[in-house]
Scaffold this motif. Structure first.
Motif, PDB file in Angstrom:
ATOM      1  N   TYR A 272      30.612  64.471  26.683  1.00 26.91           N
ATOM      2  CA  TYR A 272      30.653  65.388  25.539  1.00 26.91           C
ATOM      3  C   TYR A 272      29.988  64.736  24.331  1.00 26.91           C
ATOM      4  CZ  TYR A 272      32.590  67.696  21.416  1.00 26.91           C
ATOM      5  OH  TYR A 272      32.718  68.289  20.203  1.00 26.91           O
TER       6      TYR A 272
ATOM      7  N   ALA B  46      25.401  75.029  22.325  1.00 24.52           N
ATOM      8  CA  ALA B  46      25.745  74.565  23.674  1.00 24.52           C
ATOM      9  C   ALA B  46      25.887  75.755  24.628  1.00 24.52           C
ATOM     10  CB  ALA B  46      27.022  73.734  23.644  1.00 24.52           C
TER      11      ALA B  46
ATOM     12  N   TYR C  79      27.250  73.771  16.761  1.00 24.86           N
ATOM     13  CA  TYR C  79      27.049  72.977  17.979  1.00 24.86           C
ATOM     14  C   TYR C  79      27.521  73.767  19.200  1.00 24.86           C
ATOM     15  CZ  TYR C  79      28.253  70.004  21.864  1.00 24.86           C
ATOM     16  OH  TYR C  79      28.387  69.511  23.133  1.00 24.86           O
TER      17      TYR C  79
ATOM     18  N   TRP D 299      22.336  66.738  20.260  1.00 25.12           N
ATOM     19  CA  TRP D 299      22.241  67.903  19.371  1.00 25.12           C
ATOM     20  C   TRP D 299      21.942  67.449  17.936  1.00 25.12           C
ATOM     21  CZ3 TRP D 299      25.709  69.434  15.360  1.00 25.12           C
ATOM     22  CH2 TRP D 299      25.501  70.723  14.862  1.00 25.12           C
TER      23      TRP D 299
ATOM     24  N   SER E 140      26.306  64.667  24.443  1.00 30.82           N
ATOM     25  CA  SER E 140      25.748  65.994  24.161  1.00 30.82           C
ATOM     26  C   SER E 140      25.708  66.256  22.650  1.00 30.82           C
ATOM     27  CB  SER E 140      26.588  67.057  24.895  1.00 30.82           C
ATOM     28  OG  SER E 140      26.454  68.313  24.299  1.00 30.82           O
TER      29      SER E 140
ATOM     30  N   THR F   4      32.740  74.898  25.852  1.00 29.05           N
ATOM     31  CA  THR F   4      31.784  73.865  25.447  1.00 29.05           C
ATOM     32  C   THR F   4      32.436  72.513  25.180  1.00 29.05           C
ATOM     33  OG1 THR F   4      32.027  74.645  23.162  1.00 29.05           O
ATOM     34  CG2 THR F   4      30.158  75.495  24.415  1.00 29.05           C
TER      35      THR F   4
END
Ligand code: CA
Ligand code: CA
Lengths: 326, 326
Positions: free
Chosen positions: B135, B83, B79, B142, B138, B126
């Motif tokens: 966060y 990112a 991840y 993903w 995100s 990230t």
């Protein structure tokens, strides 16, 4: 058939009387009590716009001054002082510093003058260098015997009966109830289940450093010197995020140390309830707020009402104070 | 009367077939499965000497390599790399260091050569400087789109079906199931409820520093640079003590990072179950243990059996691996 009808009628009445039993008998019949019940009704009624699923019914409460007393000083500090006295009685050489000597004499003022350093010395001397379970056995023994200087009650009899009822009422309505306190987790966990019905995993608070080691083949978690996390002010929402990972829908406290926790809770979307217990009752307890060294409450009183927070007036809103004797 | 008898008989059979439904259908009929079921039976049977009250039925599990895959590298690192790539695509000036450049090129070896410092740079770049909820949005995005390089599956489809069944079985038997992982709490909480049925408050792990502030009148919890707590090795029992405050009765893991957690769990009084998942299945997954950079398992295999721990042989004990497609 008549028998069956009677049985059904009896069952219905029994269940109705159960449903209408007062969940908060130690709260006076005032707007505070009404607001709490109407909030709980609104978030638990599936037909309500404010309905909240049980998984999100998180309620957090400060402990000292919110769920039990905190005057003349935090009860955990009284434990620490009593522990210093006990150690000094066994071995006077234990009193190596001015702070420890002040503690052994019960001289709170001298301790206060020493500030945070003095306090930390007393905490380190009594809250470290032993296994968590040995520390908790010591707290448990203390709770069984120690008496509060002015009320003469055991400390865990000085829980607030209206708050004990509130916690129980919330759990009956499928809330998860948490303590989020500046007090120590290992200290509070000794009595939280018994006194509040709150299991160890729902006790959030300040904690010392701890270590893991294997001593003579036995794994042990030991309390070490130093405070690893202070669960106060901004630390409260930070710790709730770390441990619970959800924003609560109810938050209650009694001092400005609870301000960020209540602020964060009530800023969430949907129905939220923030509450502050205002110690207004000089007769049954102690009246204090903005000028107090313990449980100082200024911002909450000044800004809370405009933010929609419920200010609980102990003298007016509670028909009983301590759980003692119940 | 005949109708009533039929109804009762049907109800009895239905409940009997429910009671005998296999709680672990993706486990082969081997000693491992038998041992787990017999342990659970013994601690939940009130007539048993090993009976444990529901409040103390705490089960903790490592996540990476125990509840879902971890090869070729921890999914959270994938991840982070993705990112970095996304940020670099928006603004190449984002790649200010060698570590970030290596990440943007997906060069895991170069990253590994940079050691902990390089890794921390990628994590900080990230996993900090944004609100927890941004966060998590995100991470969620993903998970919806990213595919694993060798299986082609979504990462949250690479949960282990036998472990998902075990978690569910334990909860049906009134256990509280927890994740105790070296992975990040905010990362895992995005999928733990959906993938494992584990709510946010039962996800324990590593966490970054966080801050609380009020921005334009809105309270926000922000992820900050730096790791505040590493939930690995000794950190696991330490964190269990801090968050749960009870010693578990079941602990499961797959690497030596889980050794102290399982050691502490199984050293408790009464019946305890420690288990280690041994990745033996080169065909359906990846076979690795003592020589692996990810999920290194030496001590657990060497000492575990003598300590009474159950070593789960993935190839032999599991009839299915990934949850994908179920
Ligand atoms: Ca307080
Ligand atoms: Ca692992």
């Amino acid at each position: 058939m008549k028998l069956l009808t009677t049985a059904i009628t009896t069952a219905l009445f029994a269940s109705a009387s159960f449903a209408f039993a007062d969940p908060l008998p130690s709260w006076s019949d005032t707007a505070a009590r009404e607001r709490i019940i109407s909030f709980v009704d609104s978030v638990t009624d599936t037909a309500s716009d404010d309905y909240v699923t049980p998984a999100d019914r998180i309620a957090v409460f400060d402990n000292d001054g919110t769920l039990w007393g905190e005057q003349p000083v935090y009860f955990q500090l009284i434990y620490a002082i009593d522990a210093v006295k006990a150690k000094a009685a066994e071995d006077p050489a234990f009193l190596t510093t001015d702070a420890l000597k002040a503690a052994a004499e019960g001289d709170i003022e001298a301790l206060a003058e020493g500030g945070m350093d003095a306090l930390l010395e007393v905490i380190n001397a009594t809250h470290s260098g032993l296994a968590v379970e040995d520390y908790q056995a010591s707290v448990s023994e203390w709770l069984d015997t120690a008496k509060h200087p002015t009320t003469g009650l055991g400390y865990d009899e000085m829980t607030y009966q209206p708050m004990v009822e509130l916690l129980s009422y919330l759990r009956d309505e499928d809330f998860k109830t948490y303590i989020v306190s500046g007090g120590g987790i290992h200290f509070m966990r000794v009595f939280a289940q018994r006194a509040y019905g709150i299991p160890t995993e729902q006790v959030i608070g300040t904690y010392t450093e701890t270590s893991y080691s294997v001593v003579d083949g036995t794994p042990v978690i030991t309390k070490e010197p130093g405070i690893a996390f202070v669960d106060d002010k901004e630390g409260k929402p930070i710790n709730i995020d770390r441990v619970i990972g959800k924003r609560p829908i109810i938050a209650g406290g009694n001092s400005d140390g609870d301000f960020p926790m209540i602020e964060w809770t009530t800023a969430g979307e949907g129905a939220r309830l923030g509450m502050i217990l205002h110690h207004t009752d000089a007769e049954r307890e102690v009246a204090y707020d903005c000028d107090s060294h313990i449980g100082r409450l200024c911002d909450g009183l000044e800004k809370g009402p405009d933010m929609g927070w419920l200010i609980i007036d102990m003298a007016k809103d509670w028909s009983a104070v301590y759980t003692a004797g119940r």
